[in-house]
Design an enzyme around this catalytic site. Structure first.
Site, short mmCIF file in Angstrom:
data_model
loop_
_atom_site.label_atom_id
_atom_site.label_comp_id
_atom_site.label_asym_id
_atom_site.label_seq_id
_atom_site.Cartn_x
_atom_site.Cartn_y
_atom_site.Cartn_z
N LEU A 1 0.79 -1.24 0.00
CA LEU A 1 0.00 0.00 0.00
C LEU A 1 0.82 1.29 0.00
CD1 LEU A 1 -2.91 -0.79 2.51
CD2 LEU A 1 -2.98 -0.79 0.02
N ALA B 1 -2.18 5.94 -1.10
CA ALA B 1 -2.80 6.26 -2.39
C ALA B 1 -2.32 5.31 -3.48
CB ALA B 1 -2.49 7.70 -2.79
N HIS B 2 -1.52 4.31 -3.12
CA HIS B 2 -0.98 3.37 -4.11
C HIS B 2 -1.26 1.94 -3.64
CE1 HIS B 2 2.27 6.69 -4.67
NE2 HIS B 2 1.16 7.01 -5.30
N GLN B 3 -1.96 1.18 -4.45
CA GLN B 3 -2.23 -0.22 -4.12
C GLN B 3 -1.56 -1.10 -5.18
OE1 GLN B 3 -5.54 1.55 -5.15
NE2 GLN B 3 -4.77 2.89 -3.55
#
Length: 750
Positions: free
Chosen positions: A471, A670-672
């Site tokens: 994440l 904000a990044h998966q």
């Protein structure tokens, strides 16, 4: 836009569906304690600290702000209920109902509030006292309740209460700063491409009979993965249908507002908590996916990461010339440039990093030939200057006869004798069956792609689906300055410090960047030490910017389904990754201190506001400081704080001691990535080295979920390039590859 076509129905009465009138009254009482009117004495003190530089009108707005409360927000309780229904898990929803039910009775209040209720008969200071006890309670249930109630109340209030936002300096309407960027001529909006959608062919009233559509390839998702694959395959003559559960908003119809952007263009209203609410995730959900609402950053994966992915996971593509060519091709099509005008916030980050001896770099942007000086672009790009997949790959696909279906919730993949033949879903209650005669590609993102596979019974044989979730957990460090920063104006994220990149020699560490600024996010991220103190900090909003600390997480979570088939994330920041976060936060505080901040605040409620000493070193006028090209031209550079000051050293020790344990600090993402990992080993990867889903034929994944590990940088460019590589693999398998597609591929890799 027509309310019936929106992603979320904002006209629905969520509160009455969810809670009794007494539960709603209890929520309103909690809200009015958190966003509370000041007493006359508090108001006088508050207004005495207002900067003289503000106009009389601005001071009058702050005076009105001092009197505002949560219940001044029309429909506020219903908006909170909307978030509870649309965003959080069913177990957390039940927790909210239980807490509000107890607080709405005399006897129920006593065990959890320490006072006889109901809660609306308790004064607001007493409410804040028991909420503070919850926040520091060893009982996770109470910590979750306090965090959830406070977070949702603040997000909703400062997302929808325009008068409060205007009072703290934030203009509620669309930003037009992109029209007149510094050092550039006036800018024009890029003409809109007229997309056509299959939705126009559906009946006006849904029926129980499924509508069937057919193409060579069905692609689920229109973001950085799906857009690239759609264009690549359509250009090679395949009939393509792209399906997305979000809506399309034309650039010239973008409101560019917090409320519309967050609630109609993000997954679950811009707030997806993990199963225990320990991390809150931002994810795009609309035509163009994350590329429509991201911050334009186009950072290449680091060299050590490419080497590790090639050797550790058996995917030589990542270290090959072919991957380099894919990166170059995507940079070109997305209009990547490093000719950037930095706003004040990014210029301060660069200044503070340079002064404190940290390496600092410009972050390339996908802006094409436009300066794209737009700080509100995370709520939609009204200028069209940001080269999202809508402006690039989806347009390319449309020009090659690809078709598009929106507002389509895909439930599962259709399988026939081990072969993917399409997907099943619904469009606003109308069942649809989309048949892919040659291939199905899942590009729904690292949250939804594994969920679709997990809802497909035939894919139970693949035990790796949903595992290895990364994440990029984020901590927040706010800096307050003696002059207006207005971080919502100009480019969002254009600078980065890599000083904490190698906390571990194997490449595990953190980056420090600038966060998009809006009152809803900012208010929820500030430590809460009382309603007046919170308003005092928020009143300095126009003088602040937030540095984000993005951790390249080594340790993993997973995506799973709840009993209703809805996506859940299990994720906890590990002790190993907490070390990276702490080091990154310390570097961020040094940046603010060195850039001349007057106060620094972390997202750790247990760490007090650090008021920077007023004795600072003025710039040497005879030796001008070197700034990044395109930096804001300060009339006078701010004086430099001393990071060796004993009080600052003690402050950093307090940060280390407090740490970032679950529900004791605010952590975002904000990044998966990586929840359908691509690799050579079936025991550790859901997809093979070509992007094919193990256990199925004609089924591929092309999005961030195939990445083997966390990238450590904004993953947009990596996802684009990896998806282009997977699109090439699909074209080869389907026999439509062009000679140029295979010219650079070693025979051993075919």
């Amino acid at each position: 836009m027509d309310p019936k076509k929106l992603y979320v129905d904002v006209t629905r009465n969520y509160a009455d569906e969810l809670w009794s009138k007494d539960q709603q009254r209890a929520l309103a009482a909690i809200g009015d304690a958190i966003v509370a009117p000041m007493t006359p004495e508090e108001k006088a003190q508050f207004l005495s600290q207002v900067p003289d530089s503000l106009t009389d009108e601005e001071k009058a707005k702050l005076a009105a702000y001092a009197d505002m409360k949560f219940s001044d927000l029309p429909n506020g309780v219903n908006l909170v209920a909307m978030h509870v229904v649309e965003t959080i898990s069913f177990s957390l929803r039940s927790l909210f109902g239980l807490v509000l039910g107890l607080l709405s009775t005399r006897a129920g209040c006593l065990p959890i509030a320490g006072r006889v209720g109901p809660v609306w008969e308790i004064d607001r200071l007493a409410i804040l006292q028991f909420l503070s006890l919850w926040r520091n309670s060893p009982i996770e249930l109470l910590r979750t309740g306090e965090l959830g109630l406070r977070g949702l109340i603040l997000i909703v209030y400062y997302r929808h209460m325009d008068e409060a936002c205007e009072a703290i300096g934030y203009p509620s309407g669309p930003s037009d700063d992109w029209k007149t960027p510094p050092n550039h001529p006036a800018q024009e909006a890029i003409p809109h491409f007229e997309f056509k959608f299959l939705n126009d062919q559906l009946p006006s009233e849904p029926s129980s009979k499924p509508i069937e559509m057919e193409a060579d390839v069905i692609i689920v998702g229109s973001g950085c993965g799906g857009g690239v694959v759609a264009a690549f395959l359509a250009e090679r003559g395949l009939k393509v249908i792209v399906v997305d559960k979000g809506i399309y908003v034309r650039p010239d119809e973008m409101p560019v507002r917090q409320d519309f952007g967050s609630e109609q263009m993000f997954e679950r209203l811009g707030f997806v908590p993990t199963s225990t609410a320990s991390v809150s995730v931002l994810a795009g959900s609309g035509f163009g996916g994350g590329s429509t609402i991201n911050w334009s950053a186009m950072l290449a994966p680091r060299y050590f990461l490419r080497k590790a992915w090639s050797h550790k996971f058996g995917v030589p593509y990542y270290r090959s010339a072919l991957f380099s060519q894919d990166l170059d091709a995507c940079n070109k099509r997305m209009g990547t440039t490093d000719q950037i005008e930095h706003n004040i916030a990014n210029s301060l980050l660069a200044l503070g990093a340079t002064r404190s001896g940290q390496p600092v770099n410009t972050v390339p942007q996908n802006n094409g030939d436009s300066p794209h000086y737009c700080g509100k672009c995370t709520f939609g790009c009204a200028s069209g200057q940001k080269q999202s997949t809508v402006m690039t790959y989806l347009q390319d696909a449309a020009e090659h006869q690809a078709e598009f279906l929106l507002s389509c919730d895909v439930e599962r993949v259709l399988m026939d004798n081990g072969k993917a033949t399409g997907v099943v879903g619904s469009v606003r209650g109308q069942p649809v069956v989309l048949r892919g005669t040659k291939a199905v590609v899942l590009s729904a993102g690292s949250l939804n792609t594994p969920a679709i596979l997990l809802r497909t019974p035939e894919m139970k044989v693949n035990k790796q689906i949903g595992h290895h979730l990364h994440l990029h957990p984020v901590a927040f460090v706010h800096g307050f300055y003696d002059f207006p920063v207005k971080a919502w104006e100009g480019g969002i994220l254009t600078t980065v410090s890599n000083a904490a990149e190698m906390v571990d020699p194997h490449g595990w560490g953190a980056k420090v960047e600038v966060m998009v600024t809006a009152p809803s996010l900012f208010s929820a991220l500030l430590p809460f030490q009382g309603s007046m103190e919170h308003k005092k900090l928020l009143s300095r909003f126009r003088h602040a910017f937030t540095a984000i600390v993005i951790v390249r997480d080594r340790d993993e979570g997973r995506v799973r389904l709840d009993k209703y088939g809805r996506t859940l994330m299990d994720y906890q920041l590990s002790k190993f990754d907490e070390k990276s976060m702490i080091e990154g936060v310390k570097r961020a505080t040094e940046i603010h201190m060195s850039a001349g901040a007057s106060a620094i605040v972390t997202s750790q409620p247990g760490v007090p506001v650090y008021e920077c000493p007023r004795t600072r070193v003025a710039p040497n006028k005879e030796v001008p400081e070197k700034l990044l090209a395109g930096s804001h031209q300060f009339e006078t550079l701010p004086p430099q704080g001393d990071i060796n000051d004993p009080t600052f050293v003690a402050y950093q020790k307090a940060i280390t001691k407090m740490g970032f344990t679950s529900l004791h600090s605010t952590i975002g993402s904000a990044h998966q990535m990586s929840s359908c990992r691509m690799g050579a080993n079936p025991k550790t990867s859901a997809c093979d080295t070509k992007g094919r889903v193990r256990g199925a034929k004609n089924l591929w994944v092309a999005d961030g979920s195939v990445l083997p590990e966390a990238t450590g940088v904004n993953p947009m460019l990596t996802i684009l390039a990896a998806s282009r590589g997977i699109a090439r693999n699909i074209a080869i398998d389907l026999g439509v590859a062009q000679p140029s597609d295979t010219a650079a591929i070693p025979v051993s890799h075919l």
